[in-house]
Enzyme design. Structure first.
Site, PDB file in Angstrom:
ATOM      1  N   GLN A 107      59.030  -8.609 -57.583  1.00 25.57           N
ATOM      2  CA  GLN A 107      60.104  -9.902 -56.860  1.00 25.57           C
ATOM      3  C   GLN A 107      60.871 -10.904 -57.729  1.00 25.57           C
ATOM      4  OE1 GLN A 107      59.171 -10.734 -52.476  1.00 25.57           O
ATOM      5  NE2 GLN A 107      56.735  -9.830 -53.646  1.00 25.57           N
ATOM      6  N   ASP A 110      61.169 -13.844 -63.369  1.00 26.97           N
ATOM      7  CA  ASP A 110      61.260 -14.014 -64.935  1.00 26.97           C
ATOM      8  C   ASP A 110      60.599 -13.845 -66.258  1.00 26.97           C
ATOM      9  OD1 ASP A 110      58.785 -13.022 -64.322  1.00 26.97           O
ATOM     10  OD2 ASP A 110      57.361 -14.832 -63.435  1.00 26.97           O
ATOM     11  N   HIS A 127      64.441  -8.595 -56.898  1.00 23.03           N
ATOM     12  CA  HIS A 127      65.217  -9.302 -57.108  1.00 23.03           C
ATOM     13  C   HIS A 127      65.904 -10.349 -58.050  1.00 23.03           C
ATOM     14  CE1 HIS A 127      62.552 -11.043 -53.129  1.00 23.03           C
ATOM     15  NE2 HIS A 127      63.066  -9.938 -53.326  1.00 23.03           N
ATOM     16  N   CYS A 171      87.944 -13.595 -66.387  1.00 26.05           N
ATOM     17  CA  CYS A 171      88.669 -14.229 -65.084  1.00 26.05           C
ATOM     18  C   CYS A 171      88.653 -16.112 -65.365  1.00 26.05           C
ATOM     19  CB  CYS A 171      88.154 -13.576 -63.767  1.00 26.05           C
ATOM     20  SG  CYS A 171      86.886 -14.006 -63.084  1.00 26.05           S
ATOM     21  N   SER A 212      53.434 -13.840 -51.044  1.00 20.94           N
ATOM     22  CA  SER A 212      53.161 -14.206 -49.475  1.00 20.94           C
ATOM     23  C   SER A 212      54.083 -12.755 -48.932  1.00 20.94           C
ATOM     24  CB  SER A 212      53.749 -15.421 -49.624  1.00 20.94           C
ATOM     25  OG  SER A 212      55.159 -15.581 -49.323  1.00 20.94           O
ATOM     26  N   PRO A 237      44.412 -14.998 -53.803  1.00 20.47           N
ATOM     27  CA  PRO A 237      43.431 -15.537 -53.508  1.00 20.47           C
ATOM     28  C   PRO A 237      43.007 -15.400 -52.193  1.00 20.47           C
ATOM     29  CG  PRO A 237      44.686 -16.553 -55.461  1.00 20.47           C
ATOM     30  CD  PRO A 237      45.546 -15.196 -54.996  1.00 20.47           C
ATOM     31  N   ALA A 259      44.947 -12.777 -60.071  1.00 20.24           N
ATOM     32  CA  ALA A 259      45.512 -11.388 -60.731  1.00 20.24           C
ATOM     33  C   ALA A 259      45.373 -11.242 -61.704  1.00 20.24           C
ATOM     34  CB  ALA A 259      47.046 -11.575 -61.248  1.00 20.24           C
TER      35      ALA A 259
HETATM   36  P1  NAD Z   1      55.552 -16.527 -53.025  1.00 16.54           P
HETATM   37  O1  NAD Z   1      55.530 -17.841 -53.978  1.00 16.54           O
HETATM   38  O2  NAD Z   1      55.544 -16.661 -51.723  1.00 16.54           O
HETATM   39  O3  NAD Z   1      53.392 -16.261 -52.508  1.00 16.54           O
HETATM   40  C1  NAD Z   1      53.114 -16.684 -53.814  1.00 16.54           C
HETATM   41  C2  NAD Z   1      51.501 -15.307 -53.276  1.00 16.54           C
HETATM   42  O4  NAD Z   1      51.153 -15.532 -54.890  1.00 16.54           O
HETATM   43  C3  NAD Z   1      50.786 -16.418 -52.610  1.00 16.54           C
HETATM   44  O5  NAD Z   1      50.615 -15.680 -51.638  1.00 16.54           O
HETATM   45  C4  NAD Z   1      49.870 -17.369 -53.332  1.00 16.54           C
HETATM   46  O6  NAD Z   1      48.051 -17.066 -52.653  1.00 16.54           O
HETATM   47  C5  NAD Z   1      49.661 -15.511 -54.484  1.00 16.54           C
HETATM   48  N1  NAD Z   1      49.211 -16.093 -55.578  1.00 16.54           N
HETATM   49  C6  NAD Z   1      48.855 -17.784 -56.031  1.00 16.54           C
HETATM   50  N2  NAD Z   1      48.127 -17.266 -56.971  1.00 16.54           N
HETATM   51  C7  NAD Z   1      47.471 -16.717 -57.624  1.00 16.54           C
HETATM   52  C8  NAD Z   1      47.193 -15.910 -58.802  1.00 16.54           C
HETATM   53  N3  NAD Z   1      46.513 -16.331 -59.567  1.00 16.54           N
HETATM   54  N4  NAD Z   1      46.645 -14.245 -58.734  1.00 16.54           N
HETATM   55  C9  NAD Z   1      47.177 -13.818 -57.621  1.00 16.54           C
HETATM   56  N5  NAD Z   1      48.101 -14.231 -56.756  1.00 16.54           N
HETATM   57  C10 NAD Z   1      48.093 -15.771 -56.572  1.00 16.54           C
HETATM   58  O7  NAD Z   1      56.415 -15.608 -53.688  1.00 16.54           O
HETATM   59  P2  NAD Z   1      57.025 -14.403 -53.458  1.00 16.54           P
HETATM   60  O8  NAD Z   1      55.901 -14.015 -52.656  1.00 16.54           O
HETATM   61  O9  NAD Z   1      57.041 -13.648 -54.577  1.00 16.54           O
HETATM   62  O10 NAD Z   1      57.940 -14.641 -52.740  1.00 16.54           O
HETATM   63  C11 NAD Z   1      58.533 -16.260 -53.399  1.00 16.54           C
HETATM   64  C12 NAD Z   1      60.076 -15.279 -53.646  1.00 16.54           C
HETATM   65  O11 NAD Z   1      60.568 -16.280 -54.977  1.00 16.54           O
HETATM   66  C13 NAD Z   1      61.121 -14.428 -54.542  1.00 16.54           C
HETATM   67  O12 NAD Z   1      61.374 -13.493 -54.177  1.00 16.54           O
HETATM   68  C14 NAD Z   1      60.669 -14.040 -55.838  1.00 16.54           C
HETATM   69  O13 NAD Z   1      62.280 -13.586 -56.271  1.00 16.54           O
HETATM   70  C15 NAD Z   1      60.919 -15.973 -55.750  1.00 16.54           C
HETATM   71  N6  NAD Z   1      60.304 -16.682 -57.013  1.00 16.54           N
HETATM   72  C16 NAD Z   1      59.711 -15.987 -58.135  1.00 16.54           C
HETATM   73  C17 NAD Z   1      59.236 -16.713 -59.854  1.00 16.54           C
HETATM   74  C18 NAD Z   1      58.696 -16.062 -60.349  1.00 16.54           C
HETATM   75  O14 NAD Z   1      59.625 -15.220 -60.814  1.00 16.54           O
HETATM   76  N7  NAD Z   1      57.472 -16.374 -60.701  1.00 16.54           N
HETATM   77  C19 NAD Z   1      58.325 -17.596 -58.715  1.00 16.54           C
HETATM   78  C20 NAD Z   1      58.670 -18.355 -58.092  1.00 16.54           C
HETATM   79  C21 NAD Z   1      59.091 -17.831 -56.647  1.00 16.54           C
END
Ligand code: NAD
Length: 275
Positions: A107, A110, A127, A171, A212, A237, A259
């Site tokens: 998702q 980055d 995404h 365009c 999440s 976590p 992770a």
């Molecule tokens: P989210 O922000 O909703 O949730 C992040 C999840 O990661 C949480 O459940 C949290 O507990 C967990 N987490 C935090 N630190 C962690 C670690 N060190 N190791 C493992 N897990 C950890 O993210 P989501 O579910 O990916 O949804 C958010 C939306 O926002 C997605 O659609 C995504 O495209 C976008 N997004 C992307 C980025 C990116 O590209 N890095 C950053 C923020 C949001």
């Protein structure tokens, strides 16, 4: 590594499994990129705080493209300066071991999986990828690299030159980030949604890392894998809906931790060749 996980990995490994890894913002947290659910999610315009669910929308882009671009360029600045971490790299190793039996569904926009070395063919960015743009009017230029633009200061307007660079050369309409907005639908052409579902439908093991579960397709992948009896591991976590799915799975395991601390170890055990 706890015993239950070790046994699960041993059992799965002996069957030449097809593995799908589903990643979310949490896998990039240890590279310094804030998740959406963290406190860094807000964007302030004048006296108002906007949440990502408001900024990252077609509706917002239609009413204020410069503000949406300011937000993306600022956030993408953080991605450009971040480096892939041990967890991203572990998945490159897993792909090297499993070859066509491996699919990565992310998702994240980055680009850190790509920069770590995960292949374009086996990585479905459901995404999108913030390093790319396409014409907001869909005039047919396809997906192109984001023009080179310096990260704007948090409180600065975009310069006229920057705005010009963000226009379609064909365009003249605005370019848009090549990302799925909250008020849009998944598709195969831009986001390889069908490919992701197809991979999940054949998976023997689903590993979910750092999400999440707030979005639709990832939850569909989780429930599909649960229904077909795949083994399911959730690395996070915190409590989240995928941990509930892993808990309900016949062969499921919840790994409550980060992770980087856990994924390399999991991959190491999956990569050992059966006797
Ligand atoms: P989210 O922000 O909703 O949730 C992040 C999840 O990661 C949480 O459940 C949290 O507990 C967990 N987490 C935090 N630190 C962690 C670690 N060190 N190791 C493992 N897990 C950890 O993210 P989501 O579910 O990916 O949804 C958010 C939306 O926002 C997605 O659609 C995504 O495209 C976008 N997004 C992307 C980025 C990116 O590209 N890095 C950053 C923020 C949001």
């Amino acid at each position: 590594m706890h015993l239950e996980l070790l046994h699960l990995l041993e059992r799965v490994r002996s069957r030449n499994p097809r593995v799908v890894v589903l990643t979310g913002a949490g896998i990039s947290a240890e590279s310094g990129i804030p998740t959406f659910r963290g406190s860094d999610g807000y964007w302030v315009v004048g006296s108002r705080n906007y949440m990502p669910e408001e900024m990252a929308t077609r509706r917002m882009f239609a009413s204020d493209p410069e503000e949406v671009w300011r937000w993306y360029l600022y956030r993408f600045g953080a991605c450009r300066h971040a480096e892939p971490n041990l967890a991203h790299r572990a998945l490159v190793d897993l792909e090297a071991t499993l070859g066509d039996r491996f699919t990565l569904v992310t998702q994240n926009i980055d680009g850190l999986h790509r920069r770590a070395g995960s292949s374009v063919e086996r990585t479905h960015c459901i995404h999108g990828d913030a390093a790319y743009v396409r014409c907001a009017n869909d005039c047919g230029i396809g997906v192109q690299p984001l023009p080179s633009i310096n990260t704007p200061k948090i409180d600065a307007e975009l310069s006229p030159e920057t705005c010009e660079r963000l226009k379609c050369h064909n365009c003249g309409a605005w370019l848009r980030p090549h990302v799925l907005w909250f008020d849009e639908y998944y598709d195969e052409e831009n986001y390889r949604a069908d490919s992701a579902i197809r991979a999940a439908a054949r998976a023997d093991l689903l590993i979910v890392v750092g999400t999440s579960g707030a979005t639709n397709l990832p939850m569909q992948i989780g429930t599909l894998c649960l229904r077909q009896g795949a083994a399911i591991i959730d690395v996070n976590p915190e409590a989240n809906p995928f941990a509930v799915i892993a808990d309900r799975a016949e062969r499921g395991c919840i790994v409550r931790g980060s992770a980087c601390e856990n994924l390399p170890e999991i991959v190491k055990h999956l990569a050992i060749k059966p006797e």
